[in-house]
Design an enzyme around this catalytic site. Structure first.
Site, PDB file in Angstrom:
ATOM      1  N   TYR A   1       1.795   6.685   6.206  1.00 43.58           N
ATOM      2  CA  TYR A   1       2.233   5.822   7.295  1.00 43.58           C
ATOM      3  C   TYR A   1       3.018   4.615   6.787  1.00 43.58           C
ATOM      4  CZ  TYR A   1      -0.749   8.406  10.547  1.00 43.58           C
ATOM      5  OH  TYR A   1      -1.301   9.374  11.327  1.00 43.58           O
TER       6      TYR A   1
ATOM      7  N   GLY B   1       0.782  -1.224   0.000  1.00 46.44           N
ATOM      8  CA  GLY B   1       0.000   0.000   0.000  1.00 46.44           C
ATOM      9  C   GLY B   1       0.813   1.272   0.000  1.00 46.44           C
TER      10      GLY B   1
ATOM     11  N   ASP C   1      -2.730  -5.203  -6.524  1.00 45.06           N
ATOM     12  CA  ASP C   1      -4.108  -4.750  -6.346  1.00 45.06           C
ATOM     13  C   ASP C   1      -4.783  -5.755  -5.420  1.00 45.06           C
ATOM     14  OD1 ASP C   1      -6.777  -3.976  -6.463  1.00 45.06           O
ATOM     15  OD2 ASP C   1      -6.587  -3.249  -8.527  1.00 45.06           O
ATOM     16  N   ALA C   2      -4.927  -5.379  -4.149  1.00 43.73           N
ATOM     17  CA  ALA C   2      -5.430  -6.301  -3.129  1.00 43.73           C
ATOM     18  C   ALA C   2      -6.930  -6.527  -3.208  1.00 43.73           C
ATOM     19  CB  ALA C   2      -5.062  -5.784  -1.739  1.00 43.73           C
TER      20      ALA C   2
ATOM     21  N   ALA D   1      -3.018  10.667  -0.111  1.00 44.08           N
ATOM     22  CA  ALA D   1      -4.294   9.975  -0.318  1.00 44.08           C
ATOM     23  C   ALA D   1      -5.403  10.602   0.529  1.00 44.08           C
ATOM     24  CB  ALA D   1      -4.136   8.500   0.023  1.00 44.08           C
TER      25      ALA D   1
ATOM     26  N   LEU E   1      -3.331  -0.966   9.525  1.00 46.69           N
ATOM     27  CA  LEU E   1      -3.640   0.385   9.980  1.00 46.69           C
ATOM     28  C   LEU E   1      -5.143   0.615   9.992  1.00 46.69           C
ATOM     29  CD1 LEU E   1      -0.879   2.358   8.054  1.00 46.69           C
ATOM     30  CD2 LEU E   1      -0.901   1.731  10.469  1.00 46.69           C
TER      31      LEU E   1
ATOM     32  N   LEU F   1      -3.317  -0.553   3.508  1.00 49.24           N
ATOM     33  CA  LEU F   1      -4.260  -0.446   2.385  1.00 49.24           C
ATOM     34  C   LEU F   1      -5.626   0.037   2.848  1.00 49.24           C
ATOM     35  CD1 LEU F   1      -3.474  -3.921   0.817  1.00 49.24           C
ATOM     36  CD2 LEU F   1      -2.884  -1.744  -0.221  1.00 49.24           C
TER      37      LEU F   1
ATOM     38  N   TYR G   1     -16.379  10.649   6.805  1.00 52.28           N
ATOM     39  CA  TYR G   1     -15.637   9.428   6.497  1.00 52.28           C
ATOM     40  C   TYR G   1     -16.670   8.358   6.185  1.00 52.28           C
ATOM     41  CZ  TYR G   1     -11.771   6.038   6.945  1.00 52.28           C
ATOM     42  OH  TYR G   1     -10.809   5.091   6.713  1.00 52.28           O
TER      43      TYR G   1
ATOM     44  N   TYR H   1      -8.513   3.177  11.987  1.00 47.61           N
ATOM     45  CA  TYR H   1      -8.867   4.579  12.280  1.00 47.61           C
ATOM     46  C   TYR H   1     -10.013   4.578  13.280  1.00 47.61           C
ATOM     47  CZ  TYR H   1     -10.158   9.479  11.301  1.00 47.61           C
ATOM     48  OH  TYR H   1     -10.461  10.819  11.409  1.00 47.61           O
TER      49      TYR H   1
END
Length: 441
Positions: free
Chosen positions: A147, A140, A204-205, A355, A301, A252, A313, A303
């Site tokens: 990060y 990512g 591309d996950a 991003a 990661l 990602l 969001y 949030y």
């Protein structure tokens, strides 16, 4: 091997007295203990005492310190020797080398000082993480501002081999950017050298195998010429190129409808956010785990939107982060038992990465700019969060410094997650404003 001096012969301790008689190290830790002097019967006996004292000091070391302690200085690749300073191999008056003095690097004063210095030396040594020979795959990373890059840099500081997976449409841009002089500062490691990336794979996950890729993606010109890019194809290539992966980083997240409120999010948009941001972790762990030796570690990661309402969001991203954290706990159990690897996630505060800066721009501010302002005004630590804060925390989680930690969501957000009210709310008008966190602390 240690013989107490008779009670009647006790005298005040002096530096000169240390030449032939010394405090027992653990008595020195406790000032209220009787002042019992001990006679050394052999150099090996005192060495054993010193080793026990140093081992006890090691247990006091916490790992949440700045990464420079881990790998910042030349200590990463060349750990400091036990003897330092002008005195070096210090000798006692009697001529015998004293291990505690050697550890402290200077002549002794009193027993308590020696133990304190030994503790400090052990703390510095304990923070030296050597990842030489370890392979770290970070998925990512597409620029030097996020990060993922910060985590890669800290791992490189510690000597790890860095391998990156980048979204195919931006792969060539990322590779070209790394060749420019402007990125040298971002690549600079703590010893002055530039971070080397052993290989960058297109990844591309959203897709596990090529059969999952729709025709419109296969024929998309942004994917033309990049080669294999699904998760399993990359796992196969990494196995062929490196043979193993010791560290796996999932950096990602993508939601095509992130600017839409949840009420307006389509099923496809919601599922796309979940697939790219949450299921991708499940797929990567299940497919990379066979390449990971016992003791390997995974970090993703998250949030705070996973558990709190964060307007702006949207598009199912808050749901995807909640899935990610839940899956982290389940994967910790399953992968821990099956492969002996650890799985954790970091709930990171807002960062103005490239991003994140693309989300919203209403009222002259982007979503991330407002999130940063809110955090600085309301978090217990009223300071901006930097990428390196997350990078050093990830370094801890990904190494043996936290070998007993798995299935955890670790907050790195200046404490914002702990707050239940907004201090900049109009409800607090008329009251004295809270003091701000001093800079540099």
């Amino acid at each position: 091997w240690l013989k107490p001096t008779p009670q009647s012969s006790r005298e005040p301790l002096t530096p000169e007295g240390l030449a032939t008689e010394r405090f027992h190290p653990f008595a020195a830790m406790n000032p209220s203990a009787p002042r019992r002097q001990w006679r050394r019967r052999s150099a090996s006996g005192l060495l054993a005492t010193s080793a026990v004292a140093v081992a006890a000091a090691l247990g006091l070391v916490a790992c949440g310190l700045r990464a420079s302690g881990f790998a910042a200085s030349p200590a990463v690749r060349a750990p400091p020797t036990a003897v330092s300073g002008e005195i070096g191999a210090a000798k006692l008056a009697g001529g015998a080398s004293d291990p505690l003095v050697l550890a402290a690097g200077r002549a002794p004063t009193f027993g308590r000082d020696i133990i304190a210095e030994a503790r400090a030396l052990v703390a510095r040594r304990a923070l030296n993480v050597d990842l030489t020979g370890k392979v770290a795959f970070i998925a990512g990373v597409a620029d030097t501002s996020g990060y993922g890059w910060a985590i890669a840099r800290e791992l490189a500081n510690a000597g790890a081999t860095i391998v990156i997976g980048t979204w195919p449409p931006v792969l060539k841009i990322f590779q070209a950017g790394l060749k420019k002089k402007a990125t040298d500062e971002a690549r600079k490691l703590d010893d002055g050298s530039l971070m080397e990336i052993s290989k960058i794979y297109p990844l591309d996950a959203m897709y596990d195998v090529m059969d999952d890729v729709p025709d419109d993606v296969k024929t998309n010109k942004r994917y033309a010429g990049v080669g294999p890019f699904t998760i399993q194809e990359i796992v196969d290539q990494v196995k062929q190129d490196f043979g193993k992966v010791d560290i796996l980083v999932h950096s990602l997240a993508n939601g095509p409808e992130v600017t839409k409120p949840l009420l307006e999010t389509s099923r496809n948009g919601y599922l796309a956010a979940s697939s790219a941001s949450a299921y991708s972790l499940v797929s990567m762990v299940s497919r990379f785990a066979p390449l990971m030796p016992p003791g390997g570690s995974v970090v993703s990661l998250s949030y705070i939107a996973s558990e709190r309402v964060i307007p702006g969001y949207g598009g199912g991203m808050s749901s995807a982060k909640a899935q990610l954290e839940s899956d982290t706990r389940t994967l910790a159990w399953e992968a821990g038992r099956k492969y002996g690897i650890r799985v954790n996630t970091i709930s990171a505060g807002p960062l103005k990465s490239r991003a994140a800066s693309a989300i919203g721009n209403e009222g002259g501010k982007t979503f991330i700019e407002r999130a940063i302002d809110y955090s600085v005004n309301n978090a217990p630590l009223s300071l901006p969060l930097y990428a390196e804060n997350v990078g050093t925390t990830a370094l801890c989680l990904l190494t043996d410094l936290m070998s007993g930690v798995t299935g955890m969501t670790l907050y790195v957000d200046m404490g914002l997650h702990a707050m239940g009210t907004a201090m900049d709310s109009p409800a607090y008008e008329g009251l004295e404003k809270p003091v701000q966190t001093p800079e540099g602390r």
